[in-house]
Write a protein that holds these residues in place. Structure first.
Motif, mmCIF file in Angstrom:
data_model
loop_
_atom_site.group_PDB
_atom_site.id
_atom_site.type_symbol
_atom_site.label_atom_id
_atom_site.label_comp_id
_atom_site.label_asym_id
_atom_site.label_seq_id
_atom_site.Cartn_x
_atom_site.Cartn_y
_atom_site.Cartn_z
ATOM 1 N N UNK A 33 29.262 -0.662 112.725
ATOM 2 C CA UNK A 33 29.880 0.640 112.509
ATOM 3 C C UNK A 33 29.035 1.748 113.147
ATOM 4 N N UNK A 34 27.732 1.656 113.018
ATOM 5 C CA UNK A 34 26.829 2.640 113.630
ATOM 6 C C UNK A 34 26.949 2.571 115.150
ATOM 7 N N UNK A 35 27.014 1.359 115.691
ATOM 8 C CA UNK A 35 27.182 1.186 117.134
ATOM 9 C C UNK A 35 28.495 1.810 117.588
ATOM 10 N N UNK A 36 29.556 1.605 116.821
ATOM 11 C CA UNK A 36 30.842 2.219 117.142
ATOM 12 C C UNK A 36 30.719 3.753 117.144
ATOM 13 N N UNK A 37 30.095 4.318 116.123
ATOM 14 C CA UNK A 37 29.934 5.782 116.057
ATOM 15 C C UNK A 37 29.127 6.312 117.240
ATOM 16 N N UNK A 38 28.103 5.556 117.639
ATOM 17 C CA UNK A 38 27.271 5.960 118.773
ATOM 18 C C UNK A 38 28.111 6.068 120.046
ATOM 19 N N UNK A 39 28.888 5.033 120.326
ATOM 20 C CA UNK A 39 29.709 5.063 121.542
ATOM 21 C C UNK A 39 30.875 6.037 121.423
ATOM 22 N N UNK A 40 31.345 6.275 120.229
ATOM 23 C CA UNK A 40 32.365 7.298 120.025
ATOM 24 C C UNK A 40 31.796 8.672 120.391
ATOM 25 N N UNK A 41 30.593 8.982 119.899
ATOM 26 C CA UNK A 41 29.945 10.260 120.210
ATOM 27 C C UNK A 41 29.669 10.376 121.706
ATOM 28 N N UNK A 42 29.180 9.309 122.311
ATOM 29 C CA UNK A 42 28.896 9.309 123.745
ATOM 30 C C UNK A 42 30.190 9.519 124.540
ATOM 31 N N UNK A 43 31.263 8.864 124.130
ATOM 32 C CA UNK A 43 32.544 9.031 124.798
ATOM 33 C C UNK A 43 33.056 10.473 124.649
ATOM 34 N N UNK A 44 32.802 11.090 123.518
ATOM 35 C CA UNK A 44 33.196 12.497 123.335
ATOM 36 C C UNK A 44 32.486 13.388 124.362
ATOM 37 N N UNK A 45 31.226 13.086 124.660
ATOM 38 C CA UNK A 45 30.515 13.831 125.700
ATOM 39 C C UNK A 45 31.202 13.661 127.049
#
Length: 172
Positions: free
Chosen positions: A139-151
């Motif tokens: 879940x943390x990995x998913x949130x990390x890539x979600x935030x990166x994708x938002x950038x």
């Protein structure tokens, strides 16, 4: 100067191309150095605590596999969100730094809290904190890539707006 705490500021510098190639390369150097430091720690860790096979090891294996899959899909999503293929690698390398710092700053104390609370509340279950951290890691990995994708999304959106604004100035 490298930006460690503000993905949005770094997004703007990448969008405006106000960061030199060497400054971008420094982000890669930092990632390589951190990876190089993590390698020796991995090999020392098993000697610190004997690992037992069982449910915790199985959960660790399964969450690692899920985490690798999420990482692959996360990188692919960032790539598809990015609107300039030739700038993907530099953006990806650079934007990882502030997001990693932010996630690390949040996750380090959270992990310590989980360890302390689990050991105090359930001393009879010594692997509970590891189990909780393993379960949360995909879940943390998913949130990390979600935030990166938002950038990537913000850069692409601003770049599209800038292109359409400058492209329409000559049309009447």
């Amino acid at each position: 100067m490298m930006i460690f705490f503000s993905p949005r500021k770094l997004e703007q510098q990448l969008l405006n191309e106000s960061i030199t190639a060497w400054e971008k390369a420094k982000y890669l150097v930092l990632a390589v150095v951190v990876s190089a430091l993590a390698g020796p720690l991995f090999w020392v860790t098993p000697t610190v605590k004997e690992q037992h096979t069982g449910i915790t090891a199985l959960v660790q294996l399964m969450t690692t596999i899920v985490g690798l899959y999420i990482t692959y899909k996360g990188v692919r999503k960032c790539y598809s969100t990015n609107n300039q293929e030739e700038k993907f690698i530099e953006r990806f390398i650079c934007l990882r730094v502030p997001w990693t710092v932010i996630f690390g700053a949040v996750l380090a104390p959270l992990s310590i809290a989980i360890i302390v609370i689990a050991k105090k509340a359930f001393p009879e279950v010594p692997d509970l904190s590891s189990f909780i951290i393993y379960i949360c890691s995909p879940f943390i990995t998913y949130l990390y890539y979600y935030a990166l994708n938002c950038s990537f999304g913000r850069i692409s959106e601003e770049q599209s707006e800038a292109t359409s604004t400058s492209g329409n100035s000559g049309l009447r």
